[in-house]
Design a protein around this motif. Structure first.
Motif, PDB file in Angstrom:
ATOM      1  N   LEU A  58       0.819  -1.211   0.000  1.00 45.51           N
ATOM      2  CA  LEU A  58       0.000   0.000   0.000  1.00 45.51           C
ATOM      3  C   LEU A  58       0.857   1.267   0.000  1.00 45.51           C
ATOM      4  CD1 LEU A  58      -2.753  -1.305   2.393  1.00 45.51           C
ATOM      5  CD2 LEU A  58      -3.136  -0.519   0.048  1.00 45.51           C
ATOM      6  N   GLN A  59       2.032   1.218   0.634  1.00 44.81           N
ATOM      7  CA  GLN A  59       2.958   2.346   0.570  1.00 44.81           C
ATOM      8  C   GLN A  59       3.388   2.603  -0.870  1.00 44.81           C
ATOM      9  OE1 GLN A  59       6.124   1.127   3.186  1.00 44.81           O
ATOM     10  NE2 GLN A  59       4.952   1.530   5.063  1.00 44.81           N
ATOM     11  N   LEU A  60       3.706   1.519  -1.588  1.00 44.11           N
ATOM     12  CA  LEU A  60       4.137   1.649  -2.980  1.00 44.11           C
ATOM     13  C   LEU A  60       2.992   2.121  -3.873  1.00 44.11           C
ATOM     14  CD1 LEU A  60       6.238  -1.627  -3.102  1.00 44.11           C
ATOM     15  CD2 LEU A  60       7.165   0.689  -3.277  1.00 44.11           C
ATOM     16  N   LEU A  61       1.804   1.592  -3.647  1.00 45.19           N
ATOM     17  CA  LEU A  61       0.646   1.969  -4.456  1.00 45.19           C
ATOM     18  C   LEU A  61       0.211   3.410  -4.203  1.00 45.19           C
ATOM     19  CD1 LEU A  61      -1.454  -1.309  -4.137  1.00 45.19           C
ATOM     20  CD2 LEU A  61      -0.306  -0.473  -6.208  1.00 45.19           C
ATOM     21  N   MET A  68      -2.695   1.513  -8.649  1.00 46.45           N
ATOM     22  CA  MET A  68      -3.713   1.345  -7.615  1.00 46.45           C
ATOM     23  C   MET A  68      -5.101   1.241  -8.246  1.00 46.45           C
ATOM     24  SD  MET A  68      -4.515   1.492  -4.179  1.00 46.45           S
ATOM     25  CE  MET A  68      -3.748   2.683  -3.061  1.00 46.45           C
ATOM     26  N   GLU A  69      -5.393   2.092  -9.208  1.00 43.92           N
ATOM     27  CA  GLU A  69      -6.712   2.086  -9.833  1.00 43.92           C
ATOM     28  C   GLU A  69      -6.950   0.800 -10.611  1.00 43.92           C
ATOM     29  OE1 GLU A  69      -9.411   4.941 -12.793  1.00 43.92           O
ATOM     30  OE2 GLU A  69      -7.403   5.558 -12.182  1.00 43.92           O
ATOM     31  N   ARG A  70      -5.896   0.272 -11.254  1.00 47.33           N
ATOM     32  CA  ARG A  70      -6.054  -0.960 -12.020  1.00 47.33           C
ATOM     33  C   ARG A  70      -6.408  -2.148 -11.143  1.00 47.33           C
ATOM     34  NH1 ARG A  70      -1.521  -2.745 -14.232  1.00 47.33           N
ATOM     35  NH2 ARG A  70      -0.091  -0.990 -13.974  1.00 47.33           N
ATOM     36  N   LEU A  71      -6.106  -2.059  -9.834  1.00 49.16           N
ATOM     37  CA  LEU A  71      -6.397  -3.161  -8.918  1.00 49.16           C
ATOM     38  C   LEU A  71      -7.839  -3.143  -8.434  1.00 49.16           C
ATOM     39  CD1 LEU A  71      -3.105  -3.303  -6.812  1.00 49.16           C
ATOM     40  CD2 LEU A  71      -3.856  -4.864  -8.601  1.00 49.16           C
ATOM     41  N   GLY A  72      -8.598  -2.126  -8.803  1.00 47.68           N
ATOM     42  CA  GLY A  72     -10.028  -2.118  -8.505  1.00 47.68           C
ATOM     43  C   GLY A  72     -10.369  -1.487  -7.169  1.00 47.68           C
ATOM     44  N   GLU A  73     -11.622  -1.690  -6.771  1.00 45.30           N
ATOM     45  CA  GLU A  73     -12.125  -1.056  -5.555  1.00 45.30           C
ATOM     46  C   GLU A  73     -11.449  -1.580  -4.298  1.00 45.30           C
ATOM     47  OE1 GLU A  73     -16.346  -1.251  -5.242  1.00 45.30           O
ATOM     48  OE2 GLU A  73     -16.701  -0.368  -7.212  1.00 45.30           O
ATOM     49  N   VAL A  74     -10.992  -2.836  -4.342  1.00 49.06           N
ATOM     50  CA  VAL A  74     -10.297  -3.437  -3.188  1.00 49.06           C
ATOM     51  C   VAL A  74      -8.890  -3.821  -3.648  1.00 49.06           C
ATOM     52  CG1 VAL A  74     -10.333  -5.224  -1.422  1.00 49.06           C
ATOM     53  CG2 VAL A  74     -12.494  -4.315  -2.301  1.00 49.06           C
ATOM     54  N   PRO A  75      -7.935  -2.907  -3.563  1.00 51.11           N
ATOM     55  CA  PRO A  75      -6.596  -3.223  -4.059  1.00 51.11           C
ATOM     56  C   PRO A  75      -5.901  -4.319  -3.255  1.00 51.11           C
ATOM     57  CG  PRO A  75      -6.602  -1.117  -2.924  1.00 51.11           C
ATOM     58  CD  PRO A  75      -8.027  -1.531  -3.050  1.00 51.11           C
ATOM     59  N   VAL A  76      -6.134  -4.341  -1.937  1.00 56.15           N
ATOM     60  CA  VAL A  76      -5.491  -5.327  -1.060  1.00 56.15           C
ATOM     61  C   VAL A  76      -6.532  -5.842  -0.069  1.00 56.15           C
ATOM     62  CG1 VAL A  76      -3.700  -5.751   0.668  1.00 56.15           C
ATOM     63  CG2 VAL A  76      -3.237  -4.196  -1.240  1.00 56.15           C
ATOM     64  N   ALA A  77      -6.687  -7.163  -0.009  1.00 58.81           N
ATOM     65  CA  ALA A  77      -7.580  -7.788   0.968  1.00 58.81           C
ATOM     66  C   ALA A  77      -6.777  -8.727   1.842  1.00 58.81           C
ATOM     67  CB  ALA A  77      -8.699  -8.553   0.270  1.00 58.81           C
ATOM     68  N   ALA A 171      -6.522  -1.052   2.861  1.00 62.18           N
ATOM     69  CA  ALA A 171      -6.720  -2.509   2.848  1.00 62.18           C
ATOM     70  C   ALA A 171      -8.121  -2.855   3.329  1.00 62.18           C
ATOM     71  CB  ALA A 171      -5.683  -3.193   3.725  1.00 62.18           C
ATOM     72  N   TYR A 172      -8.652  -3.937   2.787  1.00 69.27           N
ATOM     73  CA  TYR A 172      -9.928  -4.478   3.243  1.00 69.27           C
ATOM     74  C   TYR A 172      -9.605  -5.685   4.108  1.00 69.27           C
ATOM     75  CZ  TYR A 172     -14.806  -6.088   2.922  1.00 69.27           C
ATOM     76  OH  TYR A 172     -16.096  -6.472   3.210  1.00 69.27           O
ATOM     77  N   ILE A 173      -9.862  -5.609   5.405  1.00 66.79           N
ATOM     78  CA  ILE A 173      -9.509  -6.664   6.344  1.00 66.79           C
ATOM     79  C   ILE A 173     -10.735  -7.532   6.599  1.00 66.79           C
ATOM     80  CG2 ILE A 173      -8.494  -7.208   8.585  1.00 66.79           C
ATOM     81  CD1 ILE A 173      -6.549  -5.503   7.193  1.00 66.79           C
ATOM     82  N   LEU A 174     -10.671  -8.784   6.147  1.00 66.94           N
ATOM     83  CA  LEU A 174     -11.778  -9.720   6.345  1.00 66.94           C
ATOM     84  C   LEU A 174     -11.430 -10.643   7.508  1.00 66.94           C
ATOM     85  CD1 LEU A 174     -11.427  -9.319   3.002  1.00 66.94           C
ATOM     86  CD2 LEU A 174     -13.392 -10.835   3.016  1.00 66.94           C
ATOM     87  N   THR A 175     -11.780 -10.252   8.719  1.00 67.38           N
ATOM     88  CA  THR A 175     -11.557 -11.126   9.867  1.00 67.38           C
ATOM     89  C   THR A 175     -12.712 -12.131   9.963  1.00 67.38           C
ATOM     90  OG1 THR A 175     -12.616  -9.484  11.287  1.00 67.38           O
ATOM     91  CG2 THR A 175     -10.202  -9.443  11.155  1.00 67.38           C
ATOM     92  N   GLU A 176     -12.542 -13.108  10.841  1.00 60.78           N
ATOM     93  CA  GLU A 176     -13.519 -14.187  11.022  1.00 60.78           C
ATOM     94  C   GLU A 176     -13.831 -14.877   9.692  1.00 60.78           C
ATOM     95  OE1 GLU A 176     -16.696 -13.628  13.934  1.00 60.78           O
ATOM     96  OE2 GLU A 176     -16.037 -11.552  14.162  1.00 60.78           O
TER      97      GLU A 176
END
Length: 580
Positions: A58-61, A68-77, A171-176
């Protein structure tokens, strides 16, 4: 029943768990477009390695909005099975600071303490031999045990901090959320499938049932920790272990105590007590006692733990009970007396080192941290390797995405050229001699340490730990009876982890349910959470039934080394570690 020369084998490998790795854990092809979740980069595991990767990427993006835009709405999950990132994370932990300073260059070590994941720089240290239950002999710290300038940390708390920073950065954090299958299409990893929720003991759909979903990603990062079932499936699917040694494992059990007076130094002991030096018993173990100062509360605490190589042969070896035994030594009594236990946990760690690391990349995915075996088990150090590998993985992923390349293999060479590869290479032959026992192997271990692996030299091999025949020995005769004030039983220990596995959840542990008594006893004693039981009316010899209390499980992963298999539980189940 498996047999050798007409007798039932007592090696756990003769009783493999009922699991079909590739059929169960690899899914070939994605669901339809309307049924998938699409992300840029999917990171499986919200521990120190996975979150280091997320933050660096995310620092690099942030400096490259086009990519970043090419990776879509959720660049990192980040996909994490615990209730919160760090909930299943445990280590000693004394951490070499450089990779964390590299990852967060605007933070100082004082900032770490204010954030609550660091507890003090190591300024004094001591190493002891403990020949008996009363004696201690102080020795100069061997090179791997020199920790001056390192930082005492909680990896559970560090992961919580890393998750917060990553989430703030996008980042989108999907816990559980458990990642239960690796999705492969046309020979490349294209994402993972999340696990179902709301199934009953028999797998039936309950009223609150929620099906899992395919999570499609341009790149998948396997950061599952010491035993990841997707990592294991990937190693088989892509032959990543070809030409490598098998992975071996150790088990550590840890307590955190609030103490009356501060401990002014870091302490390690290297035995031989309380384990046996007999080659027949095959026990190799050691301890740590680390000072912790909570800047927010002012509390003085210590982290204390015991680690045992899972190569042992005596079925009655229990790391939890060896820690309770170790606490009776006058050295430890003086530190803990009048204190209060405020935390407990257990975790397996990879012990194979350099020769056991799999190939770290495959089409569409790569492996970071403990999942790749990046632990120096001589120095009891791995957190700095986790962070550094996450940084290097992020840089390789970013370069691949920016340049439109599919290969991630630059990461392999980056690991080799980094402190991760160089340090693990120096320790490449250091633990294997202990397979000959403490007395025979010890001198060769010391020679390897002194010469940084050059002598005796060559490549020393491992054998799989489940191939070792087990016998019922006398180690358990020395364990203290718990008073649950200073020495504790397993179930009261599990209680303070915040374990919340529901009683009607499906069983996530795979073992054969009828095995020789020696193997059943191995599982019963080894498990720090009291998962395995033998019926009281079972015969003293021959085959016995095994009861699996899987809702006790704290996800330590040790069963994998001795004939069983840990798979992912339903998302949100398991412990909720805070200080470990």
């Amino acid at each position: 029943m498996a047999a050798t020369n007409g007798k039932a084998s007592t090696a756990p490998a003769a009783y493999p768990p009922p699991v079909e790795t590739q059929q169960e854990f690899v899914k070939h092809g994605l669901d339809g477009e309307d049924e998938i979740i699409e992300v840029g980069v999917a990171i499986v595991g919200g521990g120190t390695a996975g979150l280091a990767c997320a933050n660096r990427l995310l620092q690099l993006l942030a400096d490259d909005p086009e990519t970043m835009e090419r990776l879509g709405e959720v660049p990192v999950a980040v996909i994490e099975k615990a209730k919160t990132c760090g909930g299943h994370n445990l280590s000693g932990a004394v951490v070499r600071p450089e990779p964390l300073l590299e990852l967060f260059p605007d933070m100082t070590r004082e900032d770490w303490r204010k954030e609550g994941f660091a507890f003090g720089e190591v300024k004094k240290e001591a190493v002891y031999l403990t020949p008996t239950s009363k004696m201690k002999i102080r020795i100069p710290p061997p090179p791997p045990f020199k920790n001056h300038g390192n930082e005492v940390m909680s990896v559970a708390a560090l992961a919580r901090y890393q998750a917060r920073v990553a989430e703030e950065a996008g980042a989108y954090i999907l816990t559980e959320t458990s990642a239960t299958q690796l999705v492969v299409e046309d020979g490349s990893v294209v994402g993972v499938r999340s696990g179902d929720k709301g199934r009953g003991k028999e797998g039936q759909e309950l009223g609150n049932f929620e099906p899992g979903a395919d999570i499609k990603a341009a790149v998948t990062v396997l950061a599952e920790g010491c035993w990841g079932h997707l990592t294991g499936a990937a190693i088989r699917e892509f032959d990543l272990g070809e030409g490598r040694e098998p992975q071996t494992w150790e088990l550590g059990v840890k307590e955190v105590w609030k103490v009356k007076k501060p401990l002014d130094r870091l302490i390690h002991t290297i035995g031989p007590w309380p384990v046996s030096i007999s080659a027949k018993y095959g026990q190799i173990g050691g301890s740590w006692i680390y000072p912790m100062k909570d800047e927010k509360t002012g509390d003085d605490m210590v982290s204390i733990g015991f680690v045992v190589d899972l190569e042992y042969a005596d079925a009655t070896t229990s790391v939890h009970d060896l820690l309770q035994t170790f606490k009776l030594h006058p050295l430890v009594r003086e530190i803990l007396d009048g204190g209060e236990r405020v935390g407990w946990g257990a975790k397996a760690l990879p012990g194979g080192g350099y020769w056991s690391m799999p190939k770290l990349t495959m089409p569409g995915a790569l492996i970071v941290g403990d999942a790749g075996g990046m632990v120096d088990t001589v120095a009891l150090k791995g957190v700095h390797h986790c962070i550094k590998s996450g940084i290097l993985a992020a840089e390789a992923i970013y370069a691949s995405l920016k340049n439109g390349e599919s290969s991630l293999e630059s990461y392999e060479q980056a690991i080799e050229d980094s402190t991760v590869g160089k340090e693990l290479y120096q320790e490449r032959n250091t633990r294997q001699p202990f397979q000959k026992g403490f007395l025979l192997g010890g001198p060769m271990v010391n020679l390897n340490i002194i010469t940084k692996g050059k002598l005796p030299g060559g490549r020393w091999s491992w054998h799989k730990q489940d191939q070792k025949p087990m016998f019922i020995g006398k180690t358990s005769k020395r364990y203290p009876k718990p008073d649950n004030k200073y020495t504790f039983d397993k179930l009261s220990s599990v209680f303070i982890t915040g374990n919340s596995t529901r009683d009607d959840a499906p069983n996530h542990i795979r073992v054969q349910k009828r095995v020789p008594r020696e193997i059943a006893e191995t599982w019963r004693w080894m498990c720090p959470a009291g998962v395995y039981e033998i019926p009281e009316d079972a015969p003293e010899t021959g085959p016995v039934d095994v009861i699996v209390n899987y809702t006790n499980c704290v996800q330590c992963g040790a069963i994998t080394a001795k004939g069983g298999r840990l798979t992912t539980p339903e998302g949100g189940d398991g412990p909720l570690y805070q200080l470990t």
